[in-house]
Structures are given as structure tokens and as C-alpha cells.
Design a protein around this motif. Sequence first.
Motif, PDB file in Angstrom:
ATOM      1  N   THR A 212      33.802  47.213  29.097  1.00 28.79           N
ATOM      2  CA  THR A 212      34.975  47.441  29.947  1.00 28.79           C
ATOM      3  C   THR A 212      35.998  46.321  29.767  1.00 28.79           C
ATOM      4  OG1 THR A 212      33.916  46.396  31.883  1.00 28.79           O
ATOM      5  CG2 THR A 212      33.659  48.776  31.639  1.00 28.79           C
ATOM      6  N   ALA A 213      35.518  45.097  29.532  1.00 24.67           N
ATOM      7  CA  ALA A 213      36.442  43.987  29.281  1.00 24.67           C
ATOM      8  C   ALA A 213      37.205  44.192  27.981  1.00 24.67           C
ATOM      9  CB  ALA A 213      35.671  42.669  29.239  1.00 24.67           C
ATOM     10  N   VAL A 214      36.515  44.672  26.959  1.00 23.47           N
ATOM     11  CA  VAL A 214      37.177  44.949  25.674  1.00 23.47           C
ATOM     12  C   VAL A 214      38.250  46.018  25.858  1.00 23.47           C
ATOM     13  CG1 VAL A 214      36.835  45.911  23.358  1.00 23.47           C
ATOM     14  CG2 VAL A 214      35.215  44.231  24.264  1.00 23.47           C
ATOM     15  N   ALA A 215      37.886  47.101  26.544  1.00 23.36           N
ATOM     16  CA  ALA A 215      38.846  48.185  26.772  1.00 23.36           C
ATOM     17  C   ALA A 215      40.042  47.703  27.583  1.00 23.36           C
ATOM     18  CB  ALA A 215      38.144  49.350  27.475  1.00 23.36           C
ATOM     19  N   LYS A 216      39.776  46.880  28.581  1.00 26.11           N
ATOM     20  CA  LYS A 216      40.849  46.327  29.415  1.00 26.11           C
ATOM     21  C   LYS A 216      41.758  45.405  28.603  1.00 26.11           C
ATOM     22  CE  LYS A 216      41.373  43.472  33.650  1.00 26.11           C
ATOM     23  NZ  LYS A 216      41.920  42.224  33.094  1.00 26.11           N
ATOM     24  N   THR A 217      41.154  44.557  27.795  1.00 27.69           N
ATOM     25  CA  THR A 217      41.935  43.640  26.958  1.00 27.69           C
ATOM     26  C   THR A 217      42.871  44.408  26.041  1.00 27.69           C
ATOM     27  OG1 THR A 217      40.218  41.932  27.015  1.00 27.69           O
ATOM     28  CG2 THR A 217      41.778  41.843  25.192  1.00 27.69           C
ATOM     29  N   LEU A 218      42.348  45.440  25.384  1.00 31.01           N
ATOM     30  CA  LEU A 218      43.188  46.233  24.480  1.00 31.01           C
ATOM     31  C   LEU A 218      44.271  46.968  25.253  1.00 31.01           C
ATOM     32  CD1 LEU A 218      40.479  47.686  22.052  1.00 31.01           C
ATOM     33  CD2 LEU A 218      42.050  45.795  21.627  1.00 31.01           C
ATOM     34  N   HIS A 219      43.902  47.574  26.389  1.00 30.07           N
ATOM     35  CA  HIS A 219      44.872  48.334  27.181  1.00 30.07           C
ATOM     36  C   HIS A 219      46.039  47.459  27.614  1.00 30.07           C
ATOM     37  CE1 HIS A 219      46.364  51.314  30.051  1.00 30.07           C
ATOM     38  NE2 HIS A 219      46.469  50.323  30.908  1.00 30.07           N
ATOM     39  N   GLU A 220      45.731  46.243  28.051  1.00 32.35           N
ATOM     40  CA  GLU A 220      46.778  45.345  28.531  1.00 32.35           C
ATOM     41  C   GLU A 220      47.702  44.866  27.413  1.00 32.35           C
ATOM     42  OE1 GLU A 220      44.495  43.376  32.397  1.00 32.35           O
ATOM     43  OE2 GLU A 220      44.498  42.300  30.467  1.00 32.35           O
TER      44      GLU A 220
END
Length: 380
Positions: A82-90
Motif C-alpha cells: 500500500t505504501a508503494v501504491a501510495k508513493t506512486l499515486h502521489e
Amino acid sequence: MSFLSDDLLARIHARAPDYDRNNAFFSDDLVELTGAGYLAALVPAEFGGAGLSLCDVVHEQARLARAAPATALAIGMHLIWTAVAKTLHERGDGSLDFVLRDAAAGELFAFAISEAGNDLVLFASSTEAAPLPGGGYAFTGTKVFTSLSPAWTRLGTFGLDATSADAPKLVHAVITRDSPGITVHDDWNTLGMRATQSRTTTLDGATAEAWRVYRRLDPGPSADPLILAIFTNFEILIAAVYAGIGDRALELAVQATTRVSRSTGAAKSQDPLMRMKIARAAMAQDAVWPRLEALADDVDNRVDHGDQWFRKAAGLKLAATQSARIVVDEAISVAGGASFAADSELSRLYRDVLAGGFHPSTADSAHQAVATALLGPIAK
């Protein structure tokens, strides 16, 4: 304000000895953590999550690790995705937004990255990724150290496409648990971190739909944002677990100094040698937290460290795991023979902390990463 309540952590702490003793998965912990919304702690509010920052979750993971290191380590693998997905999304990359939606809906993500003998980790794979009509892929290979094995519903994995016109390509995708061709072996019987149940997973044509295939990269070192996001978030959240172990070991060491010496009639806290051991443990632990918080803040604030990210993240993880071992060793020395009993909490922490040396980056690879960042690659 803390996300995980003290009462919840107390219940998790009480269950940890039995999970370790019985080599059992942390099922009840997972039910409670899911009910508390922890699976979506890092998921932005717009996707239905709690919207915590990485630095917030670093502190929650350390608190959870103080209660039960194996529970924290295993659930951390989900949080890393979820951190990876959040990092990319941001940063304007929505290729893993489906991970955020799934996590908010209660899906549990696991890593199927590690392969026996593959010390290149994300830069190579012995798993076959065979292209399917429509853009999906079938994966065939064996993955090791797959945490959350009894319970995951989504498996992040990758393999090598050696047959497409633009081959070779490393294909990154998510497989769902109901895909045929997945065998989870009941082979986890380890020295420590037993409740993670990080079992071997065999993929035999297990398929990922085209919309769950999110990268096709050239083998070898990559500057792709996905690789950077995986590496930095993995190292930071792993470091948080071991920072929590160090915190708990130091607490137990201080508690042990209340014992009264038969020879002097004074508490161990008055013994200069014991005081030195406590101080040495505390100084090792104190050096970790500012570094850990600073790097997590840098991810949250989108600081650009360029090619120095790998150096910083690898160095942090190594420092956190090595410091935790120092603190546990000192705590056992202070506590004395009672800590040698198998049912002692320090005995369990001693076994759990040893796992820190096996997570990427290992000591050898971390030193190579730092040297390369400062000196450049070795001339060929």
C-alpha cells in the motif's frame, strides 16, 4: 494520537508467546488489525482508507513490533504494497491504484518476490512469465519467504518474459488467490519470526489478468519509479519493525535492573556495569529513530534524493537491524540467566531479531550500495 489502541496492542502482546511456541499464524491478531482498519492505514482517504502518512505508520509498526515482532513483520508486507501504491499515486502514477482500492475493501497483499539463490532480487528472476492472449501473464516458478501465506488474497509477484518480441522483460503483476496453479507449502519452521508463516509458494501457470500487470522492465538495475518505491518503502517499514524490537528490549532491560543483588543488597540499577550496559543499549537505539523518521518524512514530502535513495534506505535498514541486535544482546546480559528460558520474552526477541540479517538489503549488499553511491561502480 495513536492509530492502534493500547488495549489492542496488549491483547496482541498476550497472544505472541503462544503463536511462537506453536509455530502458528497470527490469525486472531489479523482479525483485530483488520477490524481496526489497519490494512488501509496508508490508503488515501479518497480511496476509502485512513490516509496516514508513512511516518505515522512507521510509529505504529514500531508500537506493534514492541507487542509482537512477527505480527508486525508480516502485516508490514501488506503495508509495503500500500505504501508503494501510495508513493506512486502521489507522484502522478496510477498504475497501482487498484492496490489502494483493494486494500480499502479488505484484501490482503503479500510479496512473492524472493527466489532461492537470486541475490539480484528485483533485477532478475528465475520465474517464467509467459504472455497470454489479451495481455495477461502466466507465472511458473518458486518463491520463498512469502509472509502471510495462510491468509493473503492478493500476491504481488514478478517473473521473466523470455518469449515476447521485445524480450527479455521482467513482468510485475498481482495474482489473486483463486487463480489455479498456486501451491502454498506448509514448510515454515524457523528459529524466530514464526507467526509470520512465510512459506514457500509454487506457481505453476498461475495467471494475472492484463489489468493487474503493471510493469514490464528490462532486467538489471532500473531507475523506474516502481523499483525505487518498492525499495525505499520496504527498507523503511522493515527498519520500523526492528526499531520496535529495540524499544521493547531496552524497556525489558530497564525493568530487569529493579532486581536486588544478594551480594550488595542494592538494586541492579546501582551497579556501574549494569548502568553502562543500559547506556550502551540506549545510545544504539537513540541513533536509529531520528534517521528513520527523517527518511520516512522525506518520502511523505516527496524529497528527491536522486540516486542516493538506495544508499540512504539500505543504510537505514542495516543500522536499524544491527542496532536492535545490540540492544537485545545488552538486555539479555542485564537480565541474566532468566532470559535464557525458552518462554522468556527476551529469549523470543533474541530469536526474532536474527531475522533482520536476512531481509534485503543484507549487510554485504548494503555496503555495496553505499560504496557505489559514493564511488561509482567497480570498473570492468
